[in-house]
Design an enzyme around this catalytic site. Structure first.
Site, PDB file in Angstrom:
ATOM      1  N   GLY A 128       0.806  -1.221   0.000  1.00 44.85           N
ATOM      2  CA  GLY A 128       0.000   0.000   0.000  1.00 44.85           C
ATOM      3  C   GLY A 128       0.834   1.264   0.000  1.00 44.85           C
ATOM      4  O   GLY A 128       0.317   2.350   0.258  1.00 44.85           O
ATOM      5  N   ILE A 160      11.155  -6.146  -3.611  1.00 44.24           N
ATOM      6  CA  ILE A 160      12.487  -5.884  -3.081  1.00 44.24           C
ATOM      7  C   ILE A 160      13.545  -6.613  -3.917  1.00 44.24           C
ATOM      8  O   ILE A 160      13.625  -7.849  -3.919  1.00 44.24           O
ATOM      9  CB  ILE A 160      12.588  -6.300  -1.588  1.00 44.24           C
ATOM     10  CG1 ILE A 160      11.438  -5.667  -0.787  1.00 44.24           C
ATOM     11  CG2 ILE A 160      13.952  -5.911  -1.024  1.00 44.24           C
ATOM     12  CD1 ILE A 160      11.300  -4.152  -0.914  1.00 44.24           C
ATOM     13  N   GLY A 245      20.311   6.827  -6.610  1.00 50.87           N
ATOM     14  CA  GLY A 245      19.787   5.673  -7.349  1.00 50.87           C
ATOM     15  C   GLY A 245      19.142   6.086  -8.663  1.00 50.87           C
ATOM     16  O   GLY A 245      19.315   5.427  -9.694  1.00 50.87           O
ATOM     17  N   GLU A 366      12.427   2.760  -8.612  1.00 52.30           N
ATOM     18  CA  GLU A 366      13.079   3.907  -7.963  1.00 52.30           C
ATOM     19  C   GLU A 366      12.327   5.209  -8.260  1.00 52.30           C
ATOM     20  O   GLU A 366      12.920   6.284  -8.380  1.00 52.30           O
ATOM     21  CB  GLU A 366      14.568   3.965  -8.316  1.00 52.30           C
ATOM     22  CG  GLU A 366      15.259   2.693  -7.827  1.00 52.30           C
ATOM     23  CD  GLU A 366      16.736   2.805  -7.529  1.00 52.30           C
ATOM     24  OE1 GLU A 366      17.254   3.925  -7.469  1.00 52.30           O
ATOM     25  OE2 GLU A 366      17.362   1.747  -7.340  1.00 52.30           O
TER      26      GLU A 366
HETATM   27  N1  COS Z   1      16.656  14.113   0.229  1.00 51.99           N
HETATM   28  C1  COS Z   1      16.567  14.262   1.582  1.00 51.99           C
HETATM   29  N2  COS Z   1      15.387  14.482   2.203  1.00 51.99           N
HETATM   30  C2  COS Z   1      14.283  14.582   1.457  1.00 51.99           C
HETATM   31  C3  COS Z   1      14.303  14.438   0.060  1.00 51.99           C
HETATM   32  C4  COS Z   1      15.558  14.216  -0.554  1.00 51.99           C
HETATM   33  N3  COS Z   1      15.667  14.067  -1.883  1.00 51.99           N
HETATM   34  N4  COS Z   1      13.050  14.550  -0.433  1.00 51.99           N
HETATM   35  C5  COS Z   1      12.253  14.772   0.627  1.00 51.99           C
HETATM   36  N5  COS Z   1      12.995  14.777   1.771  1.00 51.99           N
HETATM   37  C6  COS Z   1      12.508  15.037   3.121  1.00 51.99           C
HETATM   38  C7  COS Z   1      11.812  16.391   3.134  1.00 51.99           C
HETATM   39  O1  COS Z   1      12.719  17.437   3.386  1.00 51.99           O
HETATM   40  C8  COS Z   1      10.811  16.232   4.245  1.00 51.99           C
HETATM   41  O2  COS Z   1      11.454  16.414   5.488  1.00 51.99           O
HETATM   42  P1  COS Z   1      10.856  17.458   6.586  1.00 51.99           P
HETATM   43  O3  COS Z   1       9.472  16.924   6.885  1.00 51.99           O
HETATM   44  O4  COS Z   1      11.793  17.330   7.713  1.00 51.99           O
HETATM   45  O5  COS Z   1      10.840  18.769   5.904  1.00 51.99           O
HETATM   46  C9  COS Z   1      10.429  14.751   4.166  1.00 51.99           C
HETATM   47  O6  COS Z   1      11.495  14.108   3.468  1.00 51.99           O
HETATM   48  C10 COS Z   1       9.125  14.551   3.436  1.00 51.99           C
HETATM   49  O7  COS Z   1       9.232  15.103   2.147  1.00 51.99           O
HETATM   50  P2  COS Z   1       7.954  15.317   1.213  1.00 51.99           P
HETATM   51  O8  COS Z   1       6.914  16.070   1.982  1.00 51.99           O
HETATM   52  O9  COS Z   1       8.420  15.876  -0.082  1.00 51.99           O
HETATM   53  O10 COS Z   1       7.464  13.805   1.029  1.00 51.99           O
HETATM   54  P3  COS Z   1       6.224  13.224   0.264  1.00 51.99           P
HETATM   55  O11 COS Z   1       5.550  12.248   1.141  1.00 51.99           O
HETATM   56  O12 COS Z   1       5.413  14.307  -0.338  1.00 51.99           O
HETATM   57  O13 COS Z   1       6.938  12.332  -0.873  1.00 51.99           O
HETATM   58  C11 COS Z   1       7.738  11.757  -3.074  1.00 51.99           C
HETATM   59  C12 COS Z   1       7.488  12.845  -2.001  1.00 51.99           C
HETATM   60  C13 COS Z   1       6.530  11.480  -3.931  1.00 51.99           C
HETATM   61  C14 COS Z   1       8.828  12.400  -3.925  1.00 51.99           C
HETATM   62  C15 COS Z   1       8.263  10.448  -2.440  1.00 51.99           C
HETATM   63  O14 COS Z   1       7.233   9.802  -1.725  1.00 51.99           O
HETATM   64  C16 COS Z   1       8.827   9.506  -3.454  1.00 51.99           C
HETATM   65  O15 COS Z   1       9.959   9.669  -3.911  1.00 51.99           O
HETATM   66  N6  COS Z   1       8.043   8.467  -3.849  1.00 51.99           N
HETATM   67  C17 COS Z   1       8.499   7.418  -4.707  1.00 51.99           C
HETATM   68  C18 COS Z   1       9.164   6.371  -3.904  1.00 51.99           C
HETATM   69  C19 COS Z   1      10.054   5.522  -4.750  1.00 51.99           C
HETATM   70  O16 COS Z   1      10.849   5.999  -5.530  1.00 51.99           O
HETATM   71  N7  COS Z   1       9.922   4.227  -4.543  1.00 51.99           N
HETATM   72  C20 COS Z   1      10.739   3.292  -5.197  1.00 51.99           C
HETATM   73  C21 COS Z   1      11.383   2.470  -4.152  1.00 51.99           C
HETATM   74  S1  COS Z   1      12.795   1.652  -4.691  1.00 51.99           S
HETATM   75  S2  COS Z   1      12.232   0.535  -6.157  1.00 51.99           S
END
Ligand code: COS
Length: 383
Positions: A128, A160, A245, A366
């Site tokens: 989820g 994973i 990544g 990713e």
């Molecule tokens: N580096 C360091 N910290 C980061 C960051 C980055 N690139 N991006 C976000 N953060 C931090 C933010 O600063 C924030 O921290 P604070 O609350 O202390 O300010 C926190 O993480 C949350 O950030 P944000 O509000 O942007 O998070 P969201 O829940 O809105 O998520 C996305 C944003 C959609 C970009 C994220 O959920 C994502 O990348 N999703 C895809 C996941 C993915 O790639 N999965 C594949 C897994 S491996 S196959």
């Protein structure tokens, strides 16, 4: 601006090309049929390719992100399945280096770099919680077992890479479910820890030699010393890992695009229609040129994001751009190669068919293309 490789980067790229030719190429057929590349990864460890950016004192090559991306492109142009396991392992080692205590670095980096742990795995996604990673539900609750302070993990993960074979899994779990992303903490979980179970193996369209599994954790105790970084820093650990990544996935996709283009160019050189080589037709030449332009443009974007990382600068947006551009260019190129090759491209074992199948996931894992666009747009449009 000079994007040429340094002597060290050029040497590492040449070594990667030699590794791909000598070790990966002879095993492509078995890997594509689903055999996990244990032997190739072991040899990658011997050659330093499981820790490209890890300092030499910890068993790595001590090289740059640019070198890492060059390695990934070279290897994936031959065997993307092996490359994805290797790339994720490098990412896990990078996170131990960036966020780990001295004790964690001392116990994990050398065995990760040498291949003694086979590879590292990265466990963020859940059934989820895919694109909305912060909504993950795996819990980590503070506990004391046998006088040792630590956490008990309960929950499950999906998709994973190498989760079944990895000696070390970097797991993101919620220590405080009331505060969203800030309640996520990262843990280093050893293979064989009681309560760690491997579930379903995915039957994928491509990257058949890479193992993709679900994992479950039941009453799994990890001592506090296995927490990576402070409590609540797990989302930042995960996003930092994914910034690097994603740049690497751009490079990986471009390696597959390159192999499809090279195979396609060979095909049109040989193929004759009405006594003329297909490659001398202007229509074919224009397409081949378009394919080369797409790959080259995207590669420059990967190098730009990688060099920002090497300079210690924030590069989330540029990494997202490199991934969108690299993965979409490579998908286009593989599709165009299929079209130019005609029936020859339908042979399941041909490099073009393999690249066509393998490259599709680069737009998904990713972070999907849509997630990358979200990251890019958020950096431009402030709420
Ligand atoms: N580096 C360091 N910290 C980061 C960051 C980055 N690139 N991006 C976000 N953060 C931090 C933010 O600063 C924030 O921290 P604070 O609350 O202390 O300010 C926190 O993480 C949350 O950030 P944000 O509000 O942007 O998070 P969201 O829940 O809105 O998520 C996305 C944003 C959609 C970009 C994220 O959920 C994502 O990348 N999703 C895809 C996941 C993915 O790639 N999965 C594949 C897994 S491996 S196959």
């Amino acid at each position: 601006m000079d994007f040429s490789l340094s002597p060290q980067e050029a040497r590492i790229e040449a070594d990667a090309r030699a590794f791909a030719r000598e070790v990966l190429a002879p095993r492509i057929a078995e890997t594509d049929l689903g055999a996990f590349p244990f032997e190739s990864l072991r040899e990658a460890g011997r050659r330093g390719l499981l820790g490209v950016k890890i300092p030499q004192q910890y068993g790595g090559l001590g090289a740059s992100m640019v070198a890492h991306c060059s390695v990934i492109r070279e290897l994936s142009s031959v065997c993307p399945s092996t490359t994805v396991a290797l790339a994720v392992s490098n990412m896990v080692a990078d996170m131990v280096l960036a966020f780990g205590s001295e004790a964690q670095k001392a116990s994990y980096l050398k065995p990760l770099c040498s291949g003694d742990l086979v590879v590292g795995a990265f466990a963020l996604s859940e059934a989820g919680a895919g694109s909305d990673a912060a909504s993950l539900r795996t819990r980590a609750v503070k506990a004391n077992r046998g006088g040792v302070d630590g956490y008990v993990l309960d929950g499950s993960k999906m998709w994973i890479t190498s989760g079944d074979v990895a000696g070390l899994v970097l797991v993101m779990a919620k220590t405080d479910p009331s505060v969203g992303a800030r309640g996520i903490t990262a843990f280093l979980v050893d293979k064989g820890t009681p309560g760690f179970e491997v579930g379903r193996h995915e039957e994928k369209l491509g990257l058949r030699g890479s193992s993709t599994v679900s994992l479950s954790f039941t009453d799994l105790f990890v001592p506090e010393s296995q927490r990576l970084g402070p409590e609540g820093a797990g989302f930042s650990v995960a996003m930092t890992a994914l910034d690097g990544g994603r740049c690497g996935i751009g490079a990986q996709a471009l390696g597959m695009g390159r192999s499809a283009l090279e195979a396609c160019a060979k095909h049109v050189e040989r193929r004759k229609a009405a006594d003329r080589a297909q490659g001398t037709e202007q229509l074919t030449q224009f397409r081949i040129a378009d394919m080369a332009v797409k790959l080259e443009a995207a590669w420059w974007m990967v190098l730009r994001a990688a060099s920002l990382k090497d300079a210690g600068k924030k590069m989330s947006r540029e990494a997202a751009m490199a991934k969108v551009m690299g993965s979409e260019a490579a998908n286009d190129v593989c599709r165009m190669a299929m079209e130019l090759a005609g029936a020859a491209g339908l042979d399941r074992t041909s490099p073009i068919a393999r690249a066509f199948r393998d490259v599709r996931v680069s737009r998904i894992y990713e972070g999907t293309s849509e997630v990358q666009r979200l990251v890019i747009a958020r950096s431009l449009v402030q709420p």
